[in-house]
Design a protein around this motif. Structure first.
Motif, PDB file in Angstrom:
ATOM      1  N   VAL A 145     126.482  51.577  39.128  1.00 51.17           N
ATOM      2  CA  VAL A 145     126.029  50.330  39.720  1.00 51.17           C
ATOM      3  C   VAL A 145     125.294  50.639  41.016  1.00 51.17           C
ATOM      4  N   SER A 146     124.276  49.879  41.292  1.00 49.91           N
ATOM      5  CA  SER A 146     123.497  50.063  42.508  1.00 49.91           C
ATOM      6  C   SER A 146     124.272  49.516  43.699  1.00 49.91           C
ATOM      7  N   GLU A 147     124.052  50.129  44.837  1.00 56.70           N
ATOM      8  CA  GLU A 147     124.712  49.644  46.039  1.00 56.70           C
ATOM      9  C   GLU A 147     124.218  48.266  46.450  1.00 56.70           C
ATOM     10  N   ALA A 206     130.519  55.416  50.440  1.00 58.48           N
ATOM     11  CA  ALA A 206     131.239  56.018  49.308  1.00 58.48           C
ATOM     12  C   ALA A 206     130.310  56.049  48.107  1.00 58.48           C
ATOM     13  N   THR A 207     130.217  57.213  47.493  1.00 58.65           N
ATOM     14  CA  THR A 207     129.347  57.358  46.313  1.00 58.65           C
ATOM     15  C   THR A 207     130.117  57.231  45.007  1.00 58.65           C
ATOM     16  N   ASN A 208     131.418  57.429  45.037  1.00 59.92           N
ATOM     17  CA  ASN A 208     132.239  57.308  43.836  1.00 59.92           C
ATOM     18  C   ASN A 208     133.510  56.551  44.180  1.00 59.92           C
ATOM     19  N   LEU A 209     133.869  55.606  43.344  1.00 57.89           N
ATOM     20  CA  LEU A 209     135.084  54.825  43.509  1.00 57.89           C
ATOM     21  C   LEU A 209     135.904  54.915  42.232  1.00 57.89           C
ATOM     22  N   THR A 210     137.199  55.054  42.372  1.00 58.90           N
ATOM     23  CA  THR A 210     138.094  55.122  41.219  1.00 58.90           C
ATOM     24  C   THR A 210     139.200  54.098  41.406  1.00 58.90           C
ATOM     25  N   MET A 234     125.046  54.022  42.955  1.00 57.42           N
ATOM     26  CA  MET A 234     123.692  54.579  43.015  1.00 57.42           C
ATOM     27  C   MET A 234     123.016  54.125  44.297  1.00 57.42           C
ATOM     28  N   ASP A 235     122.364  55.070  44.932  1.00 53.68           N
ATOM     29  CA  ASP A 235     121.702  54.773  46.192  1.00 53.68           C
ATOM     30  C   ASP A 235     120.482  53.908  45.942  1.00 53.68           C
ATOM     31  N   ALA A 236     120.287  52.978  46.834  1.00 56.60           N
ATOM     32  CA  ALA A 236     119.115  52.107  46.788  1.00 56.60           C
ATOM     33  C   ALA A 236     118.347  52.266  48.084  1.00 56.60           C
ATOM     34  N   GLY A 277     120.849  59.386  48.966  1.00 53.92           N
ATOM     35  CA  GLY A 277     120.643  59.606  47.539  1.00 53.92           C
ATOM     36  C   GLY A 277     119.183  59.660  47.154  1.00 53.92           C
ATOM     37  N   ILE A 278     118.346  58.973  47.909  1.00 49.56           N
ATOM     38  CA  ILE A 278     116.912  58.965  47.605  1.00 49.56           C
ATOM     39  C   ILE A 278     116.201  60.049  48.401  1.00 49.56           C
TER      40      ILE A 278
END
Length: 717
Positions: A145-147, A206-210, A234-236, A277-278
């Motif tokens: 999912v995009s931020e 945070a780039t990953n969430l669980t 996902m970085d926007a 991320g970009i």
């Protein structure tokens, strides 16, 4: 007529048989039904009795019916000789481990008849129990999912199925278990597996969430199953580029020509995309002024990829100092850019500048608010203004118009370092520098001993090495300080103290001591700045080893002591017995003389002395009757009162019997005054009786006539 008569006779003969057939109800169901039905739970153990057939008759060994199941390897069976139906295989409402229902035929035979068999259908139906937990489909889950996803955006639909019979046991409810990332996603409805975004996402955070998902049925007790959902953020492109510094300055050398590379401070011109991320590349340019008259885009040449600055002819001819605005723009999105300023001046032109690029200062943590920490000493003409890169700077510090760094509030003792970037400007030019502030810990507490003095006792050693004599307890209120203890004194060289405070003394030094006590001073010193210390007196006393007696001597002393105790006890018992007999004899004589009008002559006063013993008429003894004091003499007939009387006063001031100024030791209630006969006997205070009696003896007074016939008792102590 004969035919009718024959028919009547035939009917009469058949009537008993028909009645007998109707009365035989064996193998019929008691309730009148045609099928026997049972209901059991699917978790009923194998071998359990699930019911009893309500058939008429007795299937026992001596009974009138027999029962058997017609099917081969059925799920139910009959207990031999009974009507009980037992379970032979597990049943399962979901038909995973066994059938969900059972139908068998039970054949019933009437014994001792030729009647045909009866078939009784038996039906066994299974009730559902909550023996299954929901199971996830396609788990574990993963979503990208995009931020920039808005709150409420649907991520995915998770589904779980419960194989139990439709109803509460199979109704699934969904939830997100508490956890670090549980606040970001959730189920709008617990009966639906759709997951949505509950909180805005941020790729830079945070780039990953669980998260952990739970599916739970409505049974009692409920059963559940958990799985995980991993969200990849996902970085926007939601961040502008940023320069490494907000303000740059450059000075044109005196020998500069067109194309000369300018050195910028506090570092090279550089910018980067904040979307990690970009990480889009940026291009550099000089931003045009809104006013054409102030357009300075041609003053410097700025390399679009590296940000390198070089001198142009227009810059050499321009009136300096001047300020130029530079821009960094993302190559893939012109709407994302950053700005910075560049101040350009000639060498010696009077542009504002810092003499140093780094200012470092060390400050005591107890510095008072208002203290001047350092002076920035910026050079420039006219009034100067200072700006700092972080707003938190103003909560703790301040910069005056003169460039002095001031302490605004007391320092936080938990923070040991501050780092800021400061800019100075005169309105036309500016310059930047760095400020590093280090906070020094202050030694506020001195070491403190637990006790005001320490005294240790140790036996004189016989071996070599060191001997531990005790421990010194010392504490320092400054947690960062280390405390060391040292001793001073004439014999301090033989004494050591370790880090734990244990005191050790050299064994040879203890043996060779000139006295039995070492007198020292223990001093605790901390590692603070400045160091603090405290001292207490310390003494170590050496006790001699306990004496030991040879085994033979100990046994000899023990036997001698026992013999002496036995002998003394025997003498005491003998003396008590003789005193008792003497008292009886005295009472008899007093009774005989009670009728006489003349009394016997008063006996001589009796005095006691621990130093000497004598008898009246005997040789002179120091302190006896011929001397200034008295001595222990023979006791008259009342000697038995030694054990009977009790008094604490032995002084008798009798001028007729004692010399002037010398008090007598006879109890005042035993001796009367002048002309008084008094009572015969001596009262010895119980508190003054010696612990050991040396000798007790009966002796006849050979020098004094015994007018009353009484014996005298001489006591040796």
């Amino acid at each position: 007529m004969e035919t009718l008569l024959c028919l009547a006779v035939t009917l009469a003969a058949a009537r008993p048989t028909l009645a007998q057939a109707i009365q035989d109800s064996r193998c019929y169901l008691m309730n009148g039904g045609a099928v026997e039905s049972f209901f059991i739970s699917e978790d009923t153990p194998v071998g359990s009795i699930i019911g009893t057939l309500s058939v008429n008759g007795d299937p026992g060994d001596e009974g009138d019916i027999s029962l058997r199941v017609q099917e081969r390897k059925p799920a139910v069976a009959l207990v031999p000789g009974s009507k009980n139906v037992t379970l032979t295989r597990a049943l399962d409402r979901e038909e995973k481990t066994g059938p969900s229902s059972v139908y068998v035929n039970v054949r019933c035979d009437r014994r001792h008849t030729t009647d045909p068999s009866f078939v009784i259908p038996v039906s066994v139906r299974v009730w559902d129990v909550n023996d299954n937990a929901p199971s996830w489909s396609g788990a574990p889950y993963r979503a990208r999912v995009s931020e920039l996803a808005a709150v409420g955006t649907r991520l995915l639909t998770a589904r779980a199925h419960d194989p139990d019979q439709p109803g509460p046991h199979a109704t699934v409810r969904y939830s997100v278990l508490p956890g670090p990332a549980a606040e970001y996603v959730g189920f709008p409805s617990e009966l639906d597996g759709a997951l949505v975004v509950r909180k805005p996402l941020d790729y830079e955070t945070a780039t990953n969430l669980t998260v952990t998902l739970r599916a739970q049925d409505g049974g009692s007790p409920p059963r559940h199953n958990d799985t995980t959902l991993t969200i990849v953020v996902m970085d926007a492109d939601d961040q502008n580029p940023t320069f490494t510094h907000d303000h740059y300055s450059a000075v044109i050398p005196e020998d500069a020509r067109e194309g000369t590379i300018l050195e910028t401070f506090p570092g090279p011109v550089a910018a980067h995309d904040q979307d990690r991320g970009i990480n889009a590349p940026v291009t550099y340019s000089v931003r045009a002024s809104p006013s054409p008259a102030d357009n300075n885009t041609a003053l410097v040449r700025l390399h679009k990829d590296s940000g390198e600055l070089s001198v142009t002819g227009d810059l050499l001819r321009a009136s300096l100092p001047t300020t130029i605005v530079i821009q960094a723009t993302q190559v893939d999105n012109p709407d994302r850019y950053a700005l910075a300023t560049l101040s350009v001046s000639r060498a010696g032109s009077g542009s504002v500048s810092f003499p140093r690029r780094l200012y470092s200062v060390s400050v005591r943590e107890d510095s008072a608010p208002g203290s001047v920490l350092l002076s920035l000493e910026a050079r420039g003409q006219g009034p100067l203004q200072y700006f700092v890169s972080d707003r938190s700077f103003l909560q703790q510090f301040a910069i005056s118009e003169a460039g002095e760094l001031l302490l605004r509030r007391a320092l936080d003792r938990l923070v040991r370092h501050y780092d800021y970037q400061v800019m100075v400007t005169d309105g036309r030019t500016n310059d930047t520098a760095h400020i590093n502030i280090s906070v020094e810990a202050v030694n506020e507490w001195e070491p403190r001993f637990k006790h005001a003095q320490y005294s240790f006792v140790v036996e004189r050693p016989t071996g070599e090495g060191r001997v531990r004599v005790g421990r010194l307890h010392v504490h320092d209120g400054d947690p960062e300080d280390r405390v060391s203890v040292k001793v001073a004194g004439p014999d301090a060289a033989a004494v050591t103290v370790d880090d734990a405070g244990d005191v050790f003394v050299s064994a040879p030094a203890l043996r060779n001591m000139r006295s039995d006590t070492l007198h020292l001073v223990a001093t605790a010193v901390d590692s603070g700045t400045p160091p603090r210390q405290s001292s207490v007196p310390l003494s170590v006393r050496v006790s001699p080893p306990a004496p030991t007696s040879p085994p033979g001597a100990a046994s000899l002393l023990s036997s001698v002591g026992t013999s002496v105790c036995v002998s003394v006890s025997s003498l005491v018992l003998l003396a008590v017995l003789l005193l008792f007999l003497h008292r009886l004899r005295k009472k008899r004589q007093v009774k005989d003389k009670s009728s006489s009008s003349t009394l016997p002559e008063k006996t001589a006063p009796v005095s006691t002395s621990v130093s000497s013993v004598g008898t009246e008429g005997g040789p002179a003894v120091p302190g006896g009757p011929s001397g200034p004091g008295g001595s222990l003499q023979s006791v008259s007939a009342g000697a038995s009162s030694i054990l009977a009387a009790s008094t604490t006063s032995l002084e008798l001031h009798d001028k007729q019997t004692q010399p002037a100024g010398v008090p007598g030791l006879l109890s005042d209630h035993l001796a009367g005054g002048a002309g008084s006969a008094g009572r015969s006997g001596v009262a010895w205070p119980s508190a003054t009786i010696p612990a050991r009696v040396k000798q007790l003896s009966w002796e006849a007074d050979e020098t004094r006539p015994h007018t009353d016939g009484n014996m005298n008792l001489t006591v040796y102590f």
